[in-house]
Motif scaffolding. Structure first.
Motif, PDB file in Angstrom:
ATOM      1  N   GLU A  39     -31.061   4.660   5.204  1.00  0.00           N
ATOM      2  CA  GLU A  39     -31.148   3.194   5.214  1.00  0.00           C
ATOM      3  C   GLU A  39     -29.774   2.604   5.440  1.00  0.00           C
TER       4      GLU A  39
ATOM      5  N   LEU B  98     -40.859  -8.229   1.971  1.00  0.00           N
ATOM      6  CA  LEU B  98     -41.370  -9.518   1.511  1.00  0.00           C
ATOM      7  C   LEU B  98     -40.292 -10.604   1.549  1.00  0.00           C
ATOM      8  N   ARG B  99     -40.700 -11.786   1.958  1.00  0.00           N
ATOM      9  CA  ARG B  99     -39.813 -12.952   1.991  1.00  0.00           C
ATOM     10  C   ARG B  99     -40.451 -14.099   1.231  1.00  0.00           C
TER      11      ARG B  99
ATOM     12  N   PRO C  81     -34.574  -7.101   9.686  1.00  0.00           N
ATOM     13  CA  PRO C  81     -35.995  -7.386   9.490  1.00  0.00           C
ATOM     14  C   PRO C  81     -36.341  -8.670  10.248  1.00  0.00           C
TER      15      PRO C  81
ATOM     16  N   ASN D 152     -43.375  -1.174   0.361  1.00  0.00           N
ATOM     17  CA  ASN D 152     -42.764  -0.941  -0.956  1.00  0.00           C
ATOM     18  C   ASN D 152     -43.773  -1.203  -2.070  1.00  0.00           C
TER      19      ASN D 152
ATOM     20  N   ILE E  63     -38.248 -10.245  -6.996  1.00  0.00           N
ATOM     21  CA  ILE E  63     -39.125  -9.088  -7.269  1.00  0.00           C
ATOM     22  C   ILE E  63     -38.974  -8.599  -8.716  1.00  0.00           C
TER      23      ILE E  63
ATOM     24  N   ASP F  42     -37.859   6.059  -2.459  1.00  0.00           N
ATOM     25  CA  ASP F  42     -36.969   5.024  -1.904  1.00  0.00           C
ATOM     26  C   ASP F  42     -35.648   4.994  -2.676  1.00  0.00           C
ATOM     27  N   ASP F  43     -34.607   4.538  -2.023  1.00  0.00           N
ATOM     28  CA  ASP F  43     -33.301   4.358  -2.663  1.00  0.00           C
ATOM     29  C   ASP F  43     -32.822   5.636  -3.337  1.00  0.00           C
TER      30      ASP F  43
ATOM     31  N   GLU G  20     -25.452   0.736  10.129  1.00  0.00           N
ATOM     32  CA  GLU G  20     -24.930  -0.461  10.783  1.00  0.00           C
ATOM     33  C   GLU G  20     -24.052  -0.160  11.984  1.00  0.00           C
TER      34      GLU G  20
ATOM     35  N   GLN H  88     -39.048  -4.318   9.703  1.00  0.00           N
ATOM     36  CA  GLN H  88     -37.843  -3.685  10.256  1.00  0.00           C
ATOM     37  C   GLN H  88     -38.184  -2.292  10.789  1.00  0.00           C
TER      38      GLN H  88
ATOM     39  N   ARG I 156     -28.939   2.900   0.901  1.00  0.00           N
ATOM     40  CA  ARG I 156     -27.960   2.435   1.886  1.00  0.00           C
ATOM     41  C   ARG I 156     -26.536   2.422   1.350  1.00  0.00           C
TER      42      ARG I 156
ATOM     43  N   GLU J 100     -40.994  -0.936   8.382  1.00  0.00           N
ATOM     44  CA  GLU J 100     -41.078  -1.274   6.955  1.00  0.00           C
ATOM     45  C   GLU J 100     -41.375  -2.761   6.778  1.00  0.00           C
TER      46      GLU J 100
ATOM     47  N   GLY K 111     -31.650   0.187  10.032  1.00  0.00           N
ATOM     48  CA  GLY K 111     -30.512  -0.655   9.711  1.00  0.00           C
ATOM     49  C   GLY K 111     -30.230  -1.700  10.768  1.00  0.00           C
ATOM     50  N   TYR K 112     -29.242  -2.529  10.473  1.00  0.00           N
ATOM     51  CA  TYR K 112     -28.906  -3.646  11.348  1.00  0.00           C
ATOM     52  C   TYR K 112     -28.459  -3.180  12.732  1.00  0.00           C
TER      53      TYR K 112
ATOM     54  N   ASP L 257     -34.322  -9.285  -4.021  1.00  0.00           N
ATOM     55  CA  ASP L 257     -33.622  -8.693  -5.158  1.00  0.00           C
ATOM     56  C   ASP L 257     -33.600  -9.644  -6.359  1.00  0.00           C
TER      57      ASP L 257
HETATM   58  P1  C2E Z   1     -35.537  -1.513   0.127  1.00  0.00           P
HETATM   59  O1  C2E Z   1     -36.964  -1.130   0.055  1.00  0.00           O
HETATM   60  O2  C2E Z   1     -34.548  -0.447  -0.089  1.00  0.00           O
HETATM   61  O3  C2E Z   1     -35.369  -2.196   1.558  1.00  0.00           O
HETATM   62  C1  C2E Z   1     -34.225  -2.098   2.348  1.00  0.00           C
HETATM   63  C2  C2E Z   1     -33.338  -3.307   2.169  1.00  0.00           C
HETATM   64  O4  C2E Z   1     -32.138  -3.116   2.898  1.00  0.00           O
HETATM   65  C3  C2E Z   1     -33.949  -4.612   2.717  1.00  0.00           C
HETATM   66  O5  C2E Z   1     -33.476  -5.678   1.908  1.00  0.00           O
HETATM   67  C4  C2E Z   1     -33.323  -4.689   4.109  1.00  0.00           C
HETATM   68  O6  C2E Z   1     -33.283  -5.998   4.626  1.00  0.00           O
HETATM   69  C5  C2E Z   1     -31.938  -4.172   3.815  1.00  0.00           C
HETATM   70  N1  C2E Z   1     -31.295  -3.612   5.002  1.00  0.00           N
HETATM   71  C6  C2E Z   1     -31.853  -2.976   6.038  1.00  0.00           C
HETATM   72  N2  C2E Z   1     -30.927  -2.568   6.914  1.00  0.00           N
HETATM   73  C7  C2E Z   1     -29.733  -2.954   6.431  1.00  0.00           C
HETATM   74  C8  C2E Z   1     -28.376  -2.823   6.914  1.00  0.00           C
HETATM   75  O7  C2E Z   1     -28.086  -2.254   7.951  1.00  0.00           O
HETATM   76  N3  C2E Z   1     -27.404  -3.351   6.118  1.00  0.00           N
HETATM   77  C9  C2E Z   1     -27.687  -3.982   4.945  1.00  0.00           C
HETATM   78  N4  C2E Z   1     -26.663  -4.479   4.261  1.00  0.00           N
HETATM   79  N5  C2E Z   1     -28.945  -4.124   4.481  1.00  0.00           N
HETATM   80  C10 C2E Z   1     -29.953  -3.604   5.212  1.00  0.00           C
HETATM   81  P2  C2E Z   1     -34.421  -6.839   1.416  1.00  0.00           P
HETATM   82  O8  C2E Z   1     -35.424  -7.187   2.464  1.00  0.00           O
HETATM   83  O9  C2E Z   1     -33.539  -7.909   0.889  1.00  0.00           O
HETATM   84  O10 C2E Z   1     -35.208  -6.178   0.205  1.00  0.00           O
HETATM   85  C11 C2E Z   1     -34.543  -5.750  -0.938  1.00  0.00           C
HETATM   86  C12 C2E Z   1     -35.438  -4.918  -1.805  1.00  0.00           C
HETATM   87  O11 C2E Z   1     -36.509  -5.695  -2.344  1.00  0.00           O
HETATM   88  C13 C2E Z   1     -36.121  -3.767  -1.078  1.00  0.00           C
HETATM   89  O12 C2E Z   1     -35.211  -2.691  -0.917  1.00  0.00           O
HETATM   90  C14 C2E Z   1     -37.255  -3.465  -2.023  1.00  0.00           C
HETATM   91  O13 C2E Z   1     -36.823  -2.677  -3.093  1.00  0.00           O
HETATM   92  C15 C2E Z   1     -37.610  -4.846  -2.532  1.00  0.00           C
HETATM   93  N6  C2E Z   1     -38.781  -5.343  -1.769  1.00  0.00           N
HETATM   94  C16 C2E Z   1     -38.834  -5.974  -0.588  1.00  0.00           C
HETATM   95  N7  C2E Z   1     -40.116  -6.259  -0.236  1.00  0.00           N
HETATM   96  C17 C2E Z   1     -40.890  -5.753  -1.231  1.00  0.00           C
HETATM   97  C18 C2E Z   1     -42.312  -5.711  -1.479  1.00  0.00           C
HETATM   98  O14 C2E Z   1     -43.149  -6.142  -0.658  1.00  0.00           O
HETATM   99  N8  C2E Z   1     -42.716  -5.136  -2.652  1.00  0.00           N
HETATM  100  C19 C2E Z   1     -41.839  -4.616  -3.559  1.00  0.00           C
HETATM  101  N9  C2E Z   1     -42.335  -4.071  -4.679  1.00  0.00           N
HETATM  102  N10 C2E Z   1     -40.517  -4.617  -3.344  1.00  0.00           N
HETATM  103  C20 C2E Z   1     -40.041  -5.172  -2.216  1.00  0.00           C
END
Ligand code: C2E
Ligand code: MG
Ligand code: MG
Ligand code: MG
Length: 292
Positions: free
Chosen positions: A237, A62-63, A264, A118, A78, A180-181, A240, A45, A204, A59, A258-259, A75
């Motif tokens: 983050e 992971l999927r 992503p 991340n 992980i 982060d966050d 929208e 993204q 976010r 960024e 963001g979206y 969520d």
């Molecule tokens: P994060 O690092 O805070 O990543 C941002 C999350 O917000 C991502 O969710 C992304 O898809 C989502 N997002 C981005 N823009 C928007 C928006 O405009 N609106 C909304 N509602 N959501 C948005 P995602 O991909 O589901 O990942 C969730 C969390 O999982 C990540 O939060 C991160 O903490 C963790 N994660 C993802 N990939 C990895 C990884 O490779 N390793 C680790 N350790 N954690 C990961």
């Protein structure tokens, strides 16, 4: 009668617990088998420079697509991967894959692009983390100065001992560190002073109601001002809407993600986004706004 009811409740409760425990075990064994396969892959993204509309970073997210369970959100899996330790080999694969994927973007005319990855607290607790990062950078040829590792605040609270040394080691390698966050969990403002962070990512959840709710507005303004004053780069983050972006621009937030710009997406779609100039579209929110 009350005894019976209590007993029924107890039965339901344990049955539910067993279901949950079973589901967790199932998830874990599926995840174990997924490591190193194409079930686990990355989406990417863009992070957009608020002033210029240019893509400043990407960024990696992971999927997991499992043939039986379908697409499992990060969520959900992980935290599980953290509990059972699988996040260590998974995180290593993520970093390697992200570096390999992003290198051609840098070489293809975007030498300043940041790759944001991340990192779980659990990876930090693994003694080999610093060496792993060094090895992956060497083997992939990815420049340390283009890598930003995103760390959640929880880590800093839990692991005090050698975290200072680890973060300093990464910093000395030239790797950027992002918190982060920010604003959720256990924020302690002293972390910002104590650790060598480059970047602060506002969670976010702060974007929701940011234009309507006075308190939230004040919080976002204050976080941006504080981060800027400390010399940190600030990223919002979950942006929208064009209105949120306009507000972030007005208060001097550096980057937005963001979206509004892009969800992503698979790696193949990123190259086409890198030359975009994302801007403020008067018509309001849309999937992405291109002003060329
Ligand atoms: P994060 O690092 O805070 O990543 C941002 C999350 O917000 C991502 O969710 C992304 O898809 C989502 N997002 C981005 N823009 C928007 C928006 O405009 N609106 C909304 N509602 N959501 C948005 P995602 O991909 O589901 O990942 C969730 C969390 O999982 C990540 O939060 C991160 O903490 C963790 N994660 C993802 N990939 C990895 C990884 O490779 N390793 C680790 N350790 N954690 C990961
Ligand atoms: Mg992140
Ligand atoms: Mg985040
Ligand atoms: Mg977040």
């Amino acid at each position: 009668q009350s005894k019976l009811a209590g007993r029924n409740r107890y039965c339901c409760f344990t049955a539910r617990m067993n279901d949950e425990a079973e589901a967790r075990l199932r998830l874990e064994s599926e995840l174990r088998r997924a490591v190193g396969t194409e079930q686990l892959f990355l989406h990417f993204q863009p992070l957009v420079h608020v002033e210029s509309g240019r893509v400043a970073g990407i960024e990696a997210l992971l999927r997991w697509n499992n043939p039986e369970l379908g697409s499992v959100p990060p969520d959900r899996f992980i935290p599980q991967a953290e509990t059972c330790g699988l996040i260590v080999p998974i995180g290593r694969d993520v970093l390697r894959q992200a570096c390999q994927t992003a290198l051609p973007w840098l070489q293809g005319g975007h030498p300043d692009l940041l790759l944001c990855v991340n990192v779980s607290p659990r990876q930090f607790q693994d003694g080999a983390f610093l060496d792993d990062v060094r090895t992956i950078l060497r083997e992939t040829g990815f420049p340390a100065g283009n890598l930003e590792l995103e760390i959640t605040e929880g880590l800093l609270l839990k692991e005090r001992g050698d975290i200072d040394g680890l973060l300093q080691g990464l910093h000395d390698m030239g790797v950027h560190l992002a918190i982060d966050d920010f604003g959720t969990g256990y924020s302690s403002l002293s972390y910002l002073e104590r650790y060598p962070f480059h970047t602060l990512k506002i969670d976010r959840s702060f974007m929701i109601g940011m234009l309507e709710r006075h308190e939230r507005k004040v919080l976002v303004d204050t976080i941006v001002a504080m981060a800027t004053g400390l010399g940190l780069k600030v990223i919002a983050e979950g942006v929208e809407t064009a209105e949120q972006l306009a507000r972030l621009r007005a208060i001097g937030c550096d980057l937005a993600q963001g979206y509004l710009f892009s969800r992503p997406v698979p790696a193949e779609q990123i190259f086409a986004l890198l030359d975009n100039r994302f801007g403020l579209d008067e018509r309001g929110p849309g999937p992405s706004v291109h002003l060329h």
